[in-house]
Design an enzyme around this catalytic site. Structure first.
Site, PDB file in Angstrom:
ATOM      1  N   ASP A  51     -56.335  90.671  41.530  1.00  0.00           N
ATOM      2  CA  ASP A  51     -55.658  89.892  42.566  1.00  0.00           C
ATOM      3  C   ASP A  51     -54.338  89.430  41.940  1.00  0.00           C
ATOM      4  O   ASP A  51     -54.325  88.602  41.033  1.00  0.00           O
ATOM      5  CB  ASP A  51     -56.538  88.693  42.947  1.00  0.00           C
ATOM      6  N   LYS A  73     -46.581  85.159  48.962  1.00  0.00           N
ATOM      7  CA  LYS A  73     -46.210  84.425  47.755  1.00  0.00           C
ATOM      8  C   LYS A  73     -44.895  84.969  47.177  1.00  0.00           C
ATOM      9  O   LYS A  73     -44.023  84.206  46.837  1.00  0.00           O
ATOM     10  CB  LYS A  73     -47.312  84.517  46.696  1.00  0.00           C
ATOM     11  N   TRP A  91     -59.446  80.926  43.553  1.00  0.00           N
ATOM     12  CA  TRP A  91     -59.376  82.236  44.211  1.00  0.00           C
ATOM     13  C   TRP A  91     -60.385  83.204  43.609  1.00  0.00           C
ATOM     14  O   TRP A  91     -61.058  83.942  44.335  1.00  0.00           O
ATOM     15  CB  TRP A  91     -57.960  82.813  44.152  1.00  0.00           C
TER      16      TRP A  91
HETATM   17  C1  LIG Z   1     -52.803  82.571  48.110  1.00  0.00           C
HETATM   18  C2  LIG Z   1     -53.752  83.355  47.302  1.00  0.00           C
HETATM   19  C3  LIG Z   1     -54.882  83.982  47.873  1.00  0.00           C
HETATM   20  C4  LIG Z   1     -55.235  83.858  49.322  1.00  0.00           C
HETATM   21  O1  LIG Z   1     -54.417  84.634  50.087  1.00  0.00           O
HETATM   22  P1  LIG Z   1     -54.626  84.781  51.684  1.00  0.00           P
HETATM   23  O2  LIG Z   1     -53.602  85.796  52.003  1.00  0.00           O
HETATM   24  O3  LIG Z   1     -54.379  83.434  52.275  1.00  0.00           O
HETATM   25  O4  LIG Z   1     -56.024  85.234  51.920  1.00  0.00           O
HETATM   26  C5  LIG Z   1     -55.688  84.710  47.032  1.00  0.00           C
HETATM   27  N1  LIG Z   1     -55.439  84.834  45.721  1.00  0.00           N
HETATM   28  C6  LIG Z   1     -54.377  84.243  45.137  1.00  0.00           C
HETATM   29  C7  LIG Z   1     -54.132  84.414  43.674  1.00  0.00           C
HETATM   30  C8  LIG Z   1     -53.503  83.483  45.908  1.00  0.00           C
HETATM   31  O5  LIG Z   1     -52.445  82.894  45.342  1.00  0.00           O
END
Ligand SMILES: *Cc1c(COP(=O)(O)O)cnc(C)c1O
Length: 354
Positions: free
Chosen positions: A167, A191, A100
């Protein structure tokens, strides 16, 4: 039949949230109308958006500290470029701890210089780099607090005066940290908060307005702040369900209470990985994630039987990501300790079957 859902995302949500969200599809607030057929400008929905944003800030202890909460679309992946679009004038720093962050780096490079302050790529991201230098002239430093795929987590927030961007898609609301250290936090809902379709963005307003480029409206944080996440039609169902999860968390003692439960769950599973001679962990012990536990069988010949045992125990979603292999047990906030115990029992039981 109850399944124990260890999926990495979209992932488990509290049962009571799912029930209330389902009811709202049929009728919201005794209005005779469905949540998904009312105007997003109606009082019913404006209250939902207000409640969702204020509860998010309250849980993170960021109320009255200059922060705004937004519910946007495009997933965390759109935030990879939106953060850079709005904040990157000359150079930025990125900590590369997995797929990511690598994707975030790729997008940021479209807008300015990107310095990779450190990377754990050479070891397939099984640890979190520490003690790296941070150039004080960076526009911001970007970190990924939890590496969903590799099962590592940043335990110590880097000390720096440059604005921190994170993030937190897979560990927001899971443990207490000093969230006021961050200028911008983003997290895809799917998540630890709600269904896919919305992304929570928390912004300290003083970090905005520093880039000279023109920013298209839909990608402009200031416009979304001014319009209270209603510049265009918000994803009403995803926002409503996220609100319910945040209220559920608040009602159950907030982040401090869930943190205790989460560390119990993580300890249960890591203790088994470490004490059971048939398994090994993937991530370095000190960097292990409390949300996604990655592990593997030492002997791949045991795979079929272990998979079959998981199936029979109604364990779902434990297959590892293709870039790591093996297994990954995601134990987000809504996962009960009893479900983790079932997985641990199956791991123990494997010793009697091989
Ligand atoms: C799942 C995830 C993403 C991607 O998220 P989307 O909503 O599918 O764009 C980005 N960063 C992390 C840490 C993730 O777990």
């Amino acid at each position: 039949m109850i399944k124990h859902n260890f999926s990495a995302g979209p992932s488990i949500l509290p049962k009571e949230v799912m029930k209330t969200a389902s009811d709202a599809i049929l009728e919201i607030n005794n209005s005779g109308l469905s949540l998904i057929e009312i105007s997003h400008r109606s009082k019913d929905f404006v209250d939902i958006m207000d409640n969702a944003t204020s509860t998010a800030l309250e849980l993170l202890d960021l109320q009255n500290k200059g922060y705004k909460a937004l519910f946007l679309q495009g997933g965390a992946s759109l935030q990879f470029l939106m953060t850079a679009y709005n904040l990157l004038e000359s150079k930025s720093g990125y900590l590369d701890t997995g797929s990511w962050s690598t994707k975030a780096i790729k997008e940021a490079k479209l807008f300015g210089d990107v310095i990779e302050v450190a990377s754990s790529k050479e070891k397939n991201f099984n640890y979190v780099p520490k003690n790296f230098n941070i150039d004080p002239d960076l526009d911001y430093l970007h970190i990924t607090t939890n590496n969903t795929i590799f099962g590592t987590q940043v335990k110590n927030i880097p000390e720096t005066k440059v604005p921190l961007v994170a993030d937190m898609s897979s560990d927001i609301f899971s443990k207490n940290i000093d969230f006021s250290k961050f200028s911008l936090i983003y997290a895809g809902a799917q998540k630890n908060m709600g269904p896919a379709g919305t992304t929570l963005v928390i912004i300290k307003e003083d970090v905005l307005g520093k880039v000279t480029r023109k920013i298209p409206s839909m990608l402009n944080y200031q416009i979304h702040i001014d319009k209270k996440s209603m510049f265009n039609t918000p994803p009403v169902f995803a926002v409503y369900t996220s609100m319910l999860t945040l209220e559920w968390l608040k009602k159950n003692g907030g982040i401090s209470a869930i943190e205790k439960k989460n560390s119990l769950k993580a300890n249960l599973i890591y203790n088994e990985i470490d004490s059971n001679e048939l398994f090994e962990g993937f991530a370095e012990i000190e960097d292990r994630s409390y949300m996604n536990a990655t592990f593997n069988l030492k002997n791949q010949e045991h795979k079929d039987i272990f998979n079959q045992m998981c199936l029979e125990a109604n364990i779902s979603g434990v297959n590892g990501h293709r870039s790591v292999g093996g297994y990954r047990a995601s134990i987000y906030n809504a996962m009960e300790i009893s479900s983790v115990n079932i997985l641990v029992e199956v791991m123990k039981e494997l010793k009697n079957k091989v």
